[in-house]
Design a protein around this motif. Structure first.
Motif, PDB file in Angstrom:
ATOM      1  N   LYS A   1     -27.383  -2.811  19.246  1.00 41.15           N
ATOM      2  CA  LYS A   1     -26.188  -3.343  18.590  1.00 41.15           C
ATOM      3  C   LYS A   1     -24.960  -2.577  19.048  1.00 41.15           C
ATOM      4  O   LYS A   1     -23.898  -3.124  19.285  1.00 41.15           O
ATOM      5  CB  LYS A   1     -26.325  -3.157  17.078  1.00 41.15           C
ATOM      6  CG  LYS A   1     -26.574  -4.422  16.346  1.00 41.15           C
ATOM      7  CD  LYS A   1     -26.527  -4.250  14.833  1.00 41.15           C
ATOM      8  CE  LYS A   1     -26.122  -2.881  14.312  1.00 41.15           C
ATOM      9  NZ  LYS A   1     -26.881  -2.434  13.155  1.00 41.15           N
ATOM     10  N   ASP A   2     -25.102  -1.261  19.116  1.00 41.81           N
ATOM     11  CA  ASP A   2     -23.993  -0.411  19.541  1.00 41.81           C
ATOM     12  C   ASP A   2     -24.572   0.880  20.108  1.00 41.81           C
ATOM     13  O   ASP A   2     -25.784   1.108  20.044  1.00 41.81           O
ATOM     14  CB  ASP A   2     -23.045  -0.115  18.374  1.00 41.81           C
ATOM     15  CG  ASP A   2     -23.802   0.258  17.115  1.00 41.81           C
ATOM     16  OD1 ASP A   2     -24.910   0.835  17.231  1.00 41.81           O
ATOM     17  OD2 ASP A   2     -23.310   0.009  16.018  1.00 41.81           O
TER      18      ASP A   2
ATOM     19  N   ASP B   1     -24.386   4.961  20.008  1.00 38.82           N
ATOM     20  CA  ASP B   1     -23.890   6.158  19.334  1.00 38.82           C
ATOM     21  C   ASP B   1     -24.211   7.384  20.173  1.00 38.82           C
ATOM     22  O   ASP B   1     -25.273   7.469  20.780  1.00 38.82           O
ATOM     23  CB  ASP B   1     -24.534   6.296  17.954  1.00 38.82           C
ATOM     24  CG  ASP B   1     -24.056   5.205  17.005  1.00 38.82           C
ATOM     25  OD1 ASP B   1     -22.929   4.713  17.202  1.00 38.82           O
ATOM     26  OD2 ASP B   1     -24.802   4.842  16.089  1.00 38.82           O
TER      27      ASP B   1
HETATM   28 MG    MG Z   1     -26.521   1.879  14.351  1.00 41.40          MG
END
Ligand code: MG
Ligand code: ATP
Length: 429
Positions: free
Chosen positions: A53-54, A56
């Motif tokens: 999703k993303d 980090d």
């Molecule tokens: Mg996350």
């Protein structure tokens, strides 16, 4: 403790699976002499063959250091400061400095620790003091919730750094708590819902203790912050396998803590009530697979639909409600109670009430009703609920198609409104 290092030749994380922005930030941090790791969900997802999703990042650079390295850097967060490296309007990469210990919510931790008499040098007070402390990569891995969520990808040599045997759990498709699951759930009860979500959404089996501890600790969920529970409920509904989430919530008894009134009603209606509720959860998955995103109120309406309908029927039978009034009141009474546990915005519960109150009107095709109904702001959402019911009961298909596609006779301005509505749902005949 020495981590297990897996070199690039022995894992599947390739740079072309990482966003260019994340790569840019990783390299820049590294070039400035700091450690730069991908961490958390994105590493897990790539290893599971899913699209993250993303992305980090974790580093030993302090937030102030990051601000010196990046011009486009914004520091956020009160308790623990994170850096957002901005790429345009609402695109950013989140970079966290390695930290020690849990980020459990302190008042919850304090209350739960006292109540369960957890033997611990890590008392709630200790946690509060130490929560904001920067840590080593190892500490940062160990404070995370599940082993699959604690792997690091090191941009310096493209290796995987694993302090918790996360890679073998990923290969074994196993969700395992880092450390004693009871203690970890007491520290932060929301982890129990996260366990259910990751298990359902990623198709991971829960390791025996990770699973068993949920039933033991489930009452602690009531100590979690209601705003956080609302956010987590939204994630459960939209995780892609809400049907499995419902099963797991029931099996573990968490359903009774999260949605007490629904759980009690389902227990009293183990046949039809349970079946329609299960179908509601499953319908969320069907919509997702079809690429249709349901808004929050529609999701809540569908999940609680069987229960709300039964509640409304009882109010109606008692005699002092109109049909509309009974629907509205049933929903409002339920959410008034639920709100103490799950901070559901009033706008959402109002919309759910409207969705339910409009249902009887789909039986009436007289032009007056049709014209008024389609102008209601909740019409599309109500029609989605009607579609769910039609799907579940395998009835009213003709009505559904008529409401979804028919040319409704109406004067020009209204017709304009009608044709400007968002696309109608599609349904199998
Ligand atoms: Mg996350
Ligand atoms: P998602 O795909 O849902 O975003 P995620 O694993 O990225 O999954 P986040 O909530 O974004 O989950 O958190 C990022 C990481 O932070 C997690 O992978 C985990 O390592 C850690 N983390 C998040 N919440 C907790 C928690 N409550 N307790 C311990 N660690 C947590």
């Amino acid at each position: 403790m020495k981590p297990h290092i897996t070199p690039r030749t022995h894992h599947t994380i390739s740079r072309n699976l990482i966003s260019p922005e994340a790569l840019k930030v990783l390299y820049r941090i590294k070039e400035n002499g700091y450690l730069a790791f991908l961490c958390g969900g994105c590493v897990r997802d790539i290893l599971l063959g899913r699209e993250p999703k993303d992305f980090d990042l974790a580093t030993d650079a302090r937030p102030e250091d990051l601000r010196k390295i990046f011009r486009n850097c914004r520091l956020v967060g009160r308790r623990f400061r994170l850096a957002h490296i901005l790429f345009g309007q609402d695109n950013y990469i989140e970079v966290a400095t390695f930290r020690a210990l849990s980020d459990g919510n302190e008042p919850e931790v304090a209350a739960a620790t006292r109540r369960l008499k957890v033997d611990s040098a890590r008392t709630a007070d200790g946690l509060i003091v130490r929560d904001n402390v920067f840590g080593s990569p190892e500490e940062d891995a160990l404070r995370r919730d599940f082993t699959v969520n604690a792997l690091f990808y090191n941009i310096a040599d493209y290796s995987l750094i694993d302090y918790v045997n996360g890679l073998s759990d990923i290969e074994g498709r196993l969700l395992r708590s880092i450390g004693d699951p009871r203690r970890r759930y007491v520290e932060d009860p929301v982890r129990m819902l996260r366990a259910i979500r990751f298990s359902a959404a990623l198709g991971l089996n829960m390791e025996t203790e990770t699973y068993a501890a949920i039933s033991d600790c489930r009452d602690n969920l009531a100590l979690a912050a209601p705003a956080r529970l609302f956010e987590e409920v939204l994630k459960l509904f939209s995780c892609g396998d809400a049907a499995r989430v419902y099963q797991l919530l029931k099996e573990t008894g968490l359903l009774g803590v999260l949605f007490p009134d629904l759980a009690e009603w389902v227990a009293a209606h183990p046949g039809e009530g349970d079946a329609m509720t299960a179908a509601g959860f499953a319908y969320l998955d069907t919509c997702r697979r079809d690429g249709r995103s349901l808004n929050t109120a529609t999701q809540f309406a569908i999940v609680f639909g069987a229960f709300h309908e039964d509640l409304a029927a009882a109010l109606l039978a008692a005699g002092d409600h109109t049909e509309t009034g009974a629907c509205m009141d049933a929903v409002e009474r339920h959410f008034a109670g639920l709100r103490t546990r799950i901070m559901t915005p009033r706008s959402v519960s109002m919309d759910v009430a409207h969705i339910m109150a409009l249902q009887p009107r789909f039986a009436d095709r007289r032009p007056g009703n049709v014209n008024r109904l389609i102008r209601r702001p909740s019409f599309e959402d109500a029609l989605e609920y009607y579609a769910f019911k039609s799907h579940y009961t395998r009835a009213n298909h003709e009505d559904l198609i008529w409401w979804s596609t028919a040319d409704i006779p109406e004067p020009p301005p209204v017709h304009h409104r009608h044709s400007s509505r968002s696309p109608r749902p599609h349904h199998d005949p």
